[in-house]
Design a protein around this motif. Structure first.
Motif, mmCIF file in Angstrom:
data_model
loop_
_atom_site.group_PDB
_atom_site.id
_atom_site.type_symbol
_atom_site.label_atom_id
_atom_site.label_comp_id
_atom_site.label_asym_id
_atom_site.label_seq_id
_atom_site.Cartn_x
_atom_site.Cartn_y
_atom_site.Cartn_z
ATOM 1 N N ARG A 96 3.968 -15.640 -14.749
ATOM 2 C CA ARG A 96 5.101 -15.152 -13.962
ATOM 3 C C ARG A 96 5.996 -14.233 -14.794
ATOM 4 O O ARG A 96 6.464 -13.216 -14.310
ATOM 5 N N ASP A 97 6.228 -14.590 -16.065
ATOM 6 C CA ASP A 97 7.063 -13.708 -16.887
ATOM 7 C C ASP A 97 6.319 -12.415 -17.230
ATOM 8 O O ASP A 97 6.929 -11.364 -17.365
ATOM 9 N N ASP A 98 5.008 -12.492 -17.317
ATOM 10 C CA ASP A 98 4.214 -11.283 -17.535
ATOM 11 C C ASP A 98 4.360 -10.328 -16.347
ATOM 12 O O ASP A 98 4.472 -9.115 -16.518
ATOM 13 N N ALA A 99 4.383 -10.891 -15.148
ATOM 14 C CA ALA A 99 4.572 -10.066 -13.950
ATOM 15 C C ALA A 99 5.942 -9.382 -13.982
ATOM 16 O O ALA A 99 6.055 -8.195 -13.665
ATOM 17 N N LEU A 100 6.977 -10.118 -14.380
ATOM 18 C CA LEU A 100 8.311 -9.517 -14.481
ATOM 19 C C LEU A 100 8.345 -8.413 -15.528
ATOM 20 O O LEU A 100 8.938 -7.353 -15.308
ATOM 21 N N PHE A 101 7.717 -8.670 -16.665
ATOM 22 C CA PHE A 101 7.705 -7.672 -17.733
ATOM 23 C C PHE A 101 7.010 -6.397 -17.259
ATOM 24 O O PHE A 101 7.481 -5.287 -17.493
ATOM 25 N N LYS A 102 5.903 -6.565 -16.564
ATOM 26 C CA LYS A 102 5.158 -5.406 -16.074
ATOM 27 C C LYS A 102 5.916 -4.675 -14.963
ATOM 28 O O LYS A 102 5.786 -3.462 -14.821
ATOM 29 N N LEU A 103 6.725 -5.408 -14.210
ATOM 30 C CA LEU A 103 7.595 -4.744 -13.242
ATOM 31 C C LEU A 103 8.600 -3.851 -13.960
ATOM 32 O O LEU A 103 8.849 -2.714 -13.555
ATOM 33 N N LEU A 159 16.074 -10.479 -15.749
ATOM 34 C CA LEU A 159 15.579 -11.628 -15.005
ATOM 35 C C LEU A 159 14.595 -12.420 -15.854
ATOM 36 O O LEU A 159 14.643 -13.660 -15.890
ATOM 37 N N LEU A 160 13.723 -11.719 -16.551
ATOM 38 C CA LEU A 160 12.779 -12.379 -17.449
ATOM 39 C C LEU A 160 13.534 -13.150 -18.536
ATOM 40 O O LEU A 160 13.220 -14.301 -18.825
ATOM 41 N N ILE A 161 14.529 -12.522 -19.129
ATOM 42 C CA ILE A 161 15.292 -13.133 -20.226
ATOM 43 C C ILE A 161 16.009 -14.398 -19.752
ATOM 44 O O ILE A 161 15.990 -15.418 -20.443
ATOM 45 N N ALA A 175 11.599 -7.566 -24.030
ATOM 46 C CA ALA A 175 12.335 -7.246 -22.801
ATOM 47 C C ALA A 175 13.784 -6.904 -23.129
ATOM 48 O O ALA A 175 14.349 -5.953 -22.576
ATOM 49 N N TYR A 176 14.381 -7.656 -24.035
ATOM 50 C CA TYR A 176 15.765 -7.374 -24.434
ATOM 51 C C TYR A 176 15.871 -6.000 -25.096
ATOM 52 O O TYR A 176 16.764 -5.210 -24.781
ATOM 53 N N GLN A 177 14.953 -5.717 -26.013
ATOM 54 C CA GLN A 177 14.971 -4.427 -26.706
ATOM 55 C C GLN A 177 14.797 -3.269 -25.723
ATOM 56 O O GLN A 177 15.484 -2.254 -25.810
ATOM 57 N N ARG A 178 13.885 -3.422 -24.788
ATOM 58 C CA ARG A 178 13.641 -2.365 -23.810
ATOM 59 C C ARG A 178 14.852 -2.169 -22.894
ATOM 60 O O ARG A 178 15.225 -1.040 -22.580
ATOM 61 N N SER A 179 15.458 -3.273 -22.466
ATOM 62 C CA SER A 179 16.611 -3.138 -21.575
ATOM 63 C C SER A 179 17.783 -2.475 -22.293
ATOM 64 O O SER A 179 18.465 -1.623 -21.714
ATOM 65 N N GLU A 180 17.992 -2.797 -23.562
ATOM 66 C CA GLU A 180 19.071 -2.159 -24.321
ATOM 67 C C GLU A 180 18.776 -0.684 -24.559
ATOM 68 O O GLU A 180 19.676 0.153 -24.494
ATOM 69 N N SER A 181 17.534 -0.358 -24.828
ATOM 70 C CA SER A 181 17.146 1.038 -25.006
ATOM 71 C C SER A 181 17.381 1.839 -23.722
ATOM 72 O O SER A 181 17.871 2.968 -23.756
ATOM 73 N N LEU A 182 17.037 1.236 -22.588
ATOM 74 C CA LEU A 182 17.250 1.906 -21.305
ATOM 75 C C LEU A 182 18.742 2.080 -21.011
ATOM 76 O O LEU A 182 19.163 3.109 -20.481
ATOM 77 N N ARG A 183 19.542 1.083 -21.366
ATOM 78 C CA ARG A 183 20.997 1.209 -21.187
ATOM 79 C C ARG A 183 21.541 2.394 -21.979
ATOM 80 O O ARG A 183 22.367 3.169 -21.485
#
Length: 161
Positions: free
Chosen positions: A93-100, A123-125, A137-145
């Protein structure tokens, strides 16, 4: 030659029954009427669980391939179905969120949306705190921010000049 074939047949039969590839129907009481069919079960819960988990893995791989082929909408829908289904393991399930999140940040996706990507990463975090994908996921979300902020600053500077 016949003895060799017989030995091979015995070995195959033994290994199939040892690995539950062949059901042992003789150990089950077969109901005499249709009323008893509800309790009659072929297989066991552990085996059903394995099939369920293999199904989740197959669905994730199928969605991955759809994304690669450019069918983002169907891939996203399958990822969401895997995430929403509680019978699947947490790592699936977390893999699905990450891929989303990855899908929504993809430059190839014409409906790319960094905010949705950040949403799925967050949501994954929050929902899967023990996930192996949490740090990424945290690193990617911060990079996107940061990218969103840079775009805002760039737009602001270019419109004032």
């Amino acid at each position: 030659m016949k003895i060799f074939v017989l030995l091979i047949s015995c070995f195959v039969l033994y290994s199939c029954s040892e690995h539950k590839l062949v059901k042992d129907f003789e150990k089950q009481d077969i109901p005499e009427s249709a009323a008893g069919l509800e309790e009659f079960q072929i297989g066991d819960e552990e085996e059903d669980n394995v099939i369920t988990q293999k199904n989740a893995n197959a669905r994730l791989v199928y969605a991955d391939n759809l994304i690669k082929l450019g069918d983002y909408q169907l891939g996203i829908r399958i990822y969401l179905e895997v995430y929403d289904d509680d019978k699947y393991r947490e790592d699936q399930r977390d893999d699905a969120l990450f891929k989303l999140g990855l899908t929504y940040e993809s430059v190839l996706f014409e409906n790319a949306d960094y905010n949705k990507s950040i949403y799925y990463y967050n949501l994954l975090i929050t929902e899967f705190p023990l996930s192996d994908r949490r740090l990424e996921a945290y690193q990617r979300s911060e990079s996107l921010r940061l990218q969103i902020e840079e775009r805002e600053i760039y737009k602001k500077n270019n419109t004032t000049e």
